[in-house]
Design a protein around this motif. Structure first.
Motif, PDB file in Angstrom:
ATOM      1  N   GLY A  76       0.831  -1.194   0.000  1.00 28.22           N
ATOM      2  CA  GLY A  76       0.000   0.000   0.000  1.00 28.22           C
ATOM      3  C   GLY A  76       0.866   1.244   0.000  1.00 28.22           C
ATOM      4  O   GLY A  76       0.592   2.219  -0.698  1.00 28.22           O
ATOM      5  N   THR A  77       1.934   1.217   0.792  1.00 24.17           N
ATOM      6  CA  THR A  77       2.890   2.320   0.912  1.00 24.17           C
ATOM      7  C   THR A  77       4.289   1.727   1.006  1.00 24.17           C
ATOM      8  O   THR A  77       4.469   0.664   1.588  1.00 24.17           O
ATOM      9  CB  THR A  77       2.607   3.144   2.197  1.00 24.17           C
ATOM     10  N   VAL A  78       5.271   2.427   0.450  1.00 21.95           N
ATOM     11  CA  VAL A  78       6.659   1.998   0.555  1.00 21.95           C
ATOM     12  C   VAL A  78       7.462   3.172   1.110  1.00 21.95           C
ATOM     13  O   VAL A  78       7.340   4.293   0.637  1.00 21.95           O
ATOM     14  CB  VAL A  78       7.231   1.558  -0.807  1.00 21.95           C
ATOM     15  N   GLU A  79       8.270   2.894   2.150  1.00 17.60           N
ATOM     16  CA  GLU A  79       9.100   3.917   2.770  1.00 17.60           C
ATOM     17  C   GLU A  79      10.507   3.379   2.972  1.00 17.60           C
ATOM     18  O   GLU A  79      10.713   2.171   3.074  1.00 17.60           O
ATOM     19  CB  GLU A  79       8.527   4.343   4.127  1.00 17.60           C
ATOM     20  N   LEU A  80      11.472   4.283   3.071  1.00 18.49           N
ATOM     21  CA  LEU A  80      12.852   3.916   3.382  1.00 18.49           C
ATOM     22  C   LEU A  80      13.009   4.009   4.889  1.00 18.49           C
ATOM     23  O   LEU A  80      12.797   5.080   5.468  1.00 18.49           O
ATOM     24  CB  LEU A  80      13.825   4.852   2.662  1.00 18.49           C
ATOM     25  N   HIS A  81      13.362   2.893   5.543  1.00 10.25           N
ATOM     26  CA  HIS A  81      13.428   2.817   7.005  1.00 10.25           C
ATOM     27  C   HIS A  81      14.800   2.376   7.476  1.00 10.25           C
ATOM     28  O   HIS A  81      15.610   1.874   6.710  1.00 10.25           O
ATOM     29  CB  HIS A  81      12.390   1.806   7.523  1.00 10.25           C
ATOM     30  N   GLU A  82      15.017   2.537   8.783  1.00 16.52           N
ATOM     31  CA  GLU A  82      16.223   2.046   9.434  1.00 16.52           C
ATOM     32  C   GLU A  82      15.873   1.531  10.821  1.00 16.52           C
ATOM     33  O   GLU A  82      14.899   1.970  11.433  1.00 16.52           O
ATOM     34  CB  GLU A  82      17.286   3.143   9.543  1.00 16.52           C
ATOM     35  N   MET A  83      16.687   0.600  11.288  1.00 13.23           N
ATOM     36  CA  MET A  83      16.599   0.138  12.666  1.00 13.23           C
ATOM     37  C   MET A  83      17.522   1.020  13.486  1.00 13.23           C
ATOM     38  O   MET A  83      18.546   1.488  12.986  1.00 13.23           O
ATOM     39  CB  MET A  83      17.027  -1.323  12.772  1.00 13.23           C
ATOM     40  N   TYR A  84      17.175   1.267  14.754  1.00 15.42           N
ATOM     41  CA  TYR A  84      18.020   2.077  15.629  1.00 15.42           C
ATOM     42  C   TYR A  84      17.821   1.624  17.070  1.00 15.42           C
ATOM     43  O   TYR A  84      16.866   0.935  17.394  1.00 15.42           O
ATOM     44  CB  TYR A  84      17.703   3.572  15.468  1.00 15.42           C
ATOM     45  N   MET A  85      18.756   2.012  17.927  1.00 16.63           N
ATOM     46  CA  MET A  85      18.706   1.625  19.329  1.00 16.63           C
ATOM     47  C   MET A  85      17.942   2.678  20.133  1.00 16.63           C
ATOM     48  O   MET A  85      18.303   3.851  20.141  1.00 16.63           O
ATOM     49  CB  MET A  85      20.133   1.472  19.882  1.00 16.63           C
ATOM     50  N   LYS A  86      16.883   2.231  20.786  1.00 21.07           N
ATOM     51  CA  LYS A  86      16.112   3.104  21.657  1.00 21.07           C
ATOM     52  C   LYS A  86      16.643   2.978  23.087  1.00 21.07           C
ATOM     53  O   LYS A  86      17.630   2.286  23.329  1.00 21.07           O
ATOM     54  CB  LYS A  86      14.629   2.696  21.603  1.00 21.07           C
ATOM     55  N   GLU A  87      15.973   3.620  24.001  1.00 25.08           N
ATOM     56  CA  GLU A  87      16.366   3.511  25.411  1.00 25.08           C
ATOM     57  C   GLU A  87      16.276   2.067  25.879  1.00 25.08           C
ATOM     58  O   GLU A  87      15.520   1.264  25.342  1.00 25.08           O
ATOM     59  CB  GLU A  87      15.443   4.378  26.269  1.00 25.08           C
ATOM     60  N   ASN A  88      17.055   1.735  26.888  1.00 23.80           N
ATOM     61  CA  ASN A  88      17.056   0.411  27.509  1.00 23.80           C
ATOM     62  C   ASN A  88      17.429  -0.706  26.533  1.00 23.80           C
ATOM     63  O   ASN A  88      16.904  -1.826  26.624  1.00 23.80           O
ATOM     64  CB  ASN A  88      15.708   0.117  28.169  1.00 23.80           C
ATOM     65  N   ASP A  89      18.305  -0.396  25.571  1.00 22.82           N
ATOM     66  CA  ASP A  89      18.776  -1.388  24.593  1.00 22.82           C
ATOM     67  C   ASP A  89      17.646  -2.077  23.836  1.00 22.82           C
ATOM     68  O   ASP A  89      17.718  -3.279  23.552  1.00 22.82           O
ATOM     69  CB  ASP A  89      19.670  -2.431  25.277  1.00 22.82           C
ATOM     70  N   VAL A  90      16.620  -1.327  23.501  1.00 20.06           N
ATOM     71  CA  VAL A  90      15.496  -1.845  22.723  1.00 20.06           C
ATOM     72  C   VAL A  90      15.626  -1.320  21.295  1.00 20.06           C
ATOM     73  O   VAL A  90      15.856  -0.135  21.081  1.00 20.06           O
ATOM     74  CB  VAL A  90      14.150  -1.393  23.344  1.00 20.06           C
ATOM     75  N   MET A  91      15.507  -2.215  20.306  1.00 22.84           N
ATOM     76  CA  MET A  91      15.587  -1.808  18.906  1.00 22.84           C
ATOM     77  C   MET A  91      14.261  -1.189  18.474  1.00 22.84           C
ATOM     78  O   MET A  91      13.196  -1.659  18.855  1.00 22.84           O
ATOM     79  CB  MET A  91      15.902  -3.003  18.008  1.00 22.84           C
ATOM     80  N   GLY A  92      14.361  -0.150  17.682  1.00 21.85           N
ATOM     81  CA  GLY A  92      13.190   0.487  17.105  1.00 21.85           C
ATOM     82  C   GLY A  92      13.379   0.621  15.600  1.00 21.85           C
ATOM     83  O   GLY A  92      14.450   0.358  15.063  1.00 21.85           O
ATOM     84  N   MET A  93      12.318   1.019  14.927  1.00 23.75           N
ATOM     85  CA  MET A  93      12.372   1.229  13.491  1.00 23.75           C
ATOM     86  C   MET A  93      11.743   2.578  13.200  1.00 23.75           C
ATOM     87  O   MET A  93      10.750   2.951  13.824  1.00 23.75           O
ATOM     88  CB  MET A  93      11.620   0.118  12.755  1.00 23.75           C
ATOM     89  N   ARG A  94      12.325   3.304  12.228  1.00 23.33           N
ATOM     90  CA  ARG A  94      11.806   4.623  11.880  1.00 23.33           C
ATOM     91  C   ARG A  94      12.178   4.933  10.429  1.00 23.33           C
ATOM     92  O   ARG A  94      13.104   4.331   9.872  1.00 23.33           O
ATOM     93  CB  ARG A  94      12.413   5.675  12.800  1.00 23.33           C
ATOM     94  N   PRO A  95      11.465   5.909   9.838  1.00 21.47           N
ATOM     95  CA  PRO A  95      11.890   6.378   8.518  1.00 21.47           C
ATOM     96  C   PRO A  95      13.318   6.930   8.624  1.00 21.47           C
ATOM     97  O   PRO A  95      13.708   7.486   9.650  1.00 21.47           O
ATOM     98  CB  PRO A  95      10.899   7.494   8.190  1.00 21.47           C
ATOM     99  N   ILE A  96      14.094   6.752   7.570  1.00 21.98           N
ATOM    100  CA  ILE A  96      15.475   7.234   7.554  1.00 21.98           C
ATOM    101  C   ILE A  96      15.461   8.758   7.694  1.00 21.98           C
ATOM    102  O   ILE A  96      14.750   9.436   6.948  1.00 21.98           O
ATOM    103  CB  ILE A  96      16.182   6.809   6.256  1.00 21.98           C
ATOM    104  N   PRO A  97      16.231   9.292   8.655  1.00 19.95           N
ATOM    105  CA  PRO A  97      16.309  10.748   8.793  1.00 19.95           C
ATOM    106  C   PRO A  97      16.753  11.389   7.476  1.00 19.95           C
ATOM    107  O   PRO A  97      17.703  10.938   6.848  1.00 19.95           O
ATOM    108  CB  PRO A  97      17.358  10.954   9.888  1.00 19.95           C
TER     109      PRO A  97
END
Length: 160
Positions: A71-92
């Motif tokens: 439906g939608t395509v975005e460019l994303h990255e994985m990153y480290m959040k607080e407490n060593d938890v991985m998150g995902m977000r659109p590439i800055p």
């Protein structure tokens, strides 16, 4: 008749020039090992991975992507959040920079092409067409091979 022949030869020349943008020869942008993980229909999202090598003399950027499988395509990255938890977000900045002469890998646990609102299951062996849009090269269509999600990322030299 000659006018038609000239127009035909011009068309062939433009098509030939356009096709060289995605060739694997030196001096070009190479896109290799395009794949995605298998996932059932109930999984709303998926991701595609690939290796981008910029053999040209100019910096390049992956600006966006599109696929009828999403439906939608975005460019994303994985990153480290607080407490060593991985998150995902659109590439800055929203783009993947590919400096001249360098290789950038879109891989599991890093940058990737995110497929939001999948239109169906991604089954092993499926081929998913994706159009990648670059700042200099323009649009290039690639095909992602869907692979077994349980096998990807395993180090076979260590036995798994």
């Amino acid at each position: 008749m000659i006018r038609g022949l000239v127009l035909f030869l011009l068309l062939v020349m433009f098509v030939a020039v356009g096709c060289t943008a995605s060739s694997s020869g030196s001096g070009d942008l190479e896109i290799e090992d395009v794949w995605g993980r298998s996932s059932p229909t109930v999984a709303q999202n998926g991701a595609f991975y690939m290796t981008l090598t910029n053999g040209s003399g100019e910096d390049e950027q992956l600006l966006s992507a599109e696929s009828d499988a999403c439906g939608t395509v975005e460019l994303h990255e994985m990153y480290m959040k607080e407490n060593d938890v991985m998150g995902m977000r659109p590439i800055p900045g929203g783009v993947v920079s590919i400096p001249k002469g360098e290789t950038v890998e879109l891989k599991v646990g890093g940058m990737h092409v995110m497929c939001i609102d999948k239109q169906g299951a991604f089954e092993v062996g499926d081929s998913i067409p994706i159009t990648l849009h670059f700042s200099g090269t323009g649009a290039i269509e690639v095909t992602a091979e869907i692979r077994d999600s349980e096998m990807e990322g395993m180090d076979m030299e260590d036995g798994g």
